[in-house]
Design an enzyme around this catalytic site. Sequence first.
Site, PDB file in Angstrom:
ATOM      1  CD  GLU A  91      19.633  -4.141 -18.697  1.00 16.30           C
ATOM      2  OE1 GLU A  91      19.604  -3.826 -19.912  1.00 16.30           O
ATOM      3  OE2 GLU A  91      19.209  -5.224 -18.274  1.00 16.30           O
ATOM      4  CB  SER A 461     -25.602  -3.486  29.422  1.00 17.90           C
ATOM      5  OG  SER A 461     -26.382  -4.571  29.889  1.00 17.90           O
TER       6      SER A 461
END
Length: 829
Positions: A91, A461
């Site tokens: 770039e 239970s």
Amino acid sequence: MIAHKWRLLIGTGATLGAAVLIILYAALGTYVYLEPTLPSADSLRGQNRLVPLRIYTRDGQLLSQFGEQLRVPVRYEEIPDIVRQAFLSAEDDNFFSHGGIDYKSVIRALWVDLSSGVYSQGSSTITMQLARTLFLSSEKRIKRKAQEVFLTLRMEHEFSKQDILTTYLNEIFFGQRAYGVAAAAEVYFGKSLKELSVAEAALLAGLPQSPSRYNPVSSPKRAMDRRQYVLRRMRELGYIDARAAEEAQREPIHARAFALSTDVDAPYVAEMARLELIKRFGEASINHGYRIITTVDGRLQTAANRALRLGLLEYDRRHGYRGAVRHAKNAAGASVEQLEAQLAGVPEAGGLRPAIVVSMAPKAARIYVRSQGYTQLSWDSVSWARDGGATGDVGSVVHVGDVIYVAGNAPEIQLAQVPRAQGALVSLDPNDGAIVALVGGFDYSLSKFNRATQAARQPGSGFKPFVYSAALDHGLTPASVFLDAPILFEDRNAEQAWRPQNSEGVFSGPMRMREALVKSRNLVSIRILRNIGADAVIDYATRFGFKQDSLPRNQTLALGTLSASPLQVATGYATFANNGYKIEPYFIDRIEDADGKVLYRASPQRVCEICDPPPAAPADGDTATATAPSSPVAAPAAMPVRAALPARAGVCQRDVLEPPQFDLQNLAPRVITAANAWLMDDILGDVIRRGTGVRALVLGRRDISGKTGTTNEERDTWFNGFNRSLVASVWVGFDDLSPMGEAEQGSRTAVPVWVYYMREALRGTPDVPRPRPSGLVDLRVSPRTGLLASENDASAITETFLAEHLPGQSSSLDTPQGNSGPANNESLF
């Protein structure tokens, strides 16, 4: 002649000077005109952009992030040199030498644009790209270009080159919703920045020019061409040598769509946090940079994930191999790229990775594991799935072309399959209700339904301890005797009578309450509930956080037929763990905005035994232990105490980082006595020592207690266990209520998960049994009748009682009496 030359020179100089002045004046005028449209220096430092919501554990580990944009911000020193060099090559190779504008490139671009009449040339430096990305549009107009130039100069003046490059690499768009190079590395390669190769860094550096055109997932050929250009530029600029460039150019592209990595896997908690943020601050808050710090402990969450997945895989193995996920043609001799393509549509699940069988040997299968390469499956790795066939014959289990799942790592890799059964595990701190670990299913990507908080299942239970605690509160004792015998309930509105059964289908006759809970006898539990009344049990159960409208007003309540989530059940057990206090579960410690300001902080009610009201004066002669007197005795007066606050045992890291601070206006309320809680803990400890939870003995600890739970046809299986510092509830079952299978009870499916979790959760913590509070009395009783034993009764046992509820004196007939005998004058059978 000379004079003419001087006049010409002066005229030319004047013309150029005038031109320069005109240009400067025009530039100044343009700046004055455009300056109001440019962001200020302050706004440059505090850009308002979409920042995702981040969710953390209480010790700062990342759980997840949500938002329109995926970001992983990094500092300059965290960006490897090769990554910075790749972007400079692609770039702006003069970035560190120019003042923000590469004037040669600008003049060249302007000349081409003006001469052609089409604004198509680019000359943007990294600073110019950043200015446009953060504050301007991408349209190619003279006004916008002028704004870009002035903003670039302002940025170069306000920030260092390192700051500009770091911001650029954190903000630029890479496609796939990824903003910033660190997010792109994870999204395309599943790697951190420091793990990137030269070729991978070059590929990412080529993306910002056109993220859609050069996307390596959708356009690998274009991405390859762009990557090769960046590598050539890196070689020309001297960032890599010829050999490195050649090796990078030969490297194939392995990019695919990865999810952003996290420090801790807790997607169910993350989704809970996201929904809570939206509820408080609205949908838009997801993109405002908020941070949510949860109560989750990273170490415990990781242990919970592993425990539940391991338990479900073990259950699934017991019920056989269902075969390959699918069959792929031409697997033999296929290239790596072809194999990857064949596996692309098979998701990873719960740590299981997809693989494909590529060849067979007499005693092994060669497989290719996605993204990992080739390895082998031995007979030991597949023998669990054998369905006939000769022992040692891997070919009786898998075949060339089979797409399968595997677990573990070579050479310990194992054949696996995604379980059909589901589960949940939730663990909390009983001292304030902080959720320290929560798993809502085998894998969030396969099912987002959170079974830990959203599933309404029967605890079976596992609800009995609340019935028994109510019984102790209503005058019964651990030695009270009830019949373990068949019972028939007839209902005119029902088609047939109800005949409840014990899980084993056997009956033991008269049985003390302690033994009945240890052995989880259904018939005794029903008789206890009938003795004290369903309404009394319902009223009592609401103290533990159960909702009254979820509790059935009939005898089935004794068997746990209510609907409750694992989180609700764990919250109830927390009262037994913390000596009798009601806590409210919570999972968010605080919420911060993007600037770190705390917008919300949890204020949970905390358990503080030393904060209890002062005790009443003890009665003379009150004692904690006693032997059976020669004549009936009256219950001594209760003697509550201000017990010292027990040590937190270091289970939760938060306790070290943030010692509890008690707000006397925000204390957890006591809902049962410390003596009742201690006695229930003692009985539930027996469940592990010699009852249905005996598999937990492998932990080798004395400070753990719990209760299994199994419903009709094994549709729901549970284990709820705790010690003084930690509570954990585990549920295992099918979402569609299918039976788990014969013998698949809580003791076999849920207890192992709980053990796997607690082994890690309690690692390194002291094994300290609960201190015994006042208000308890030890007496010798007859094991057959539960009544006080005579001094010469050799069969007598010692039992602990609440001081206000002591057993009666044995009669001459030595038969159960009062609350110790069978309810409603029932016959034995």
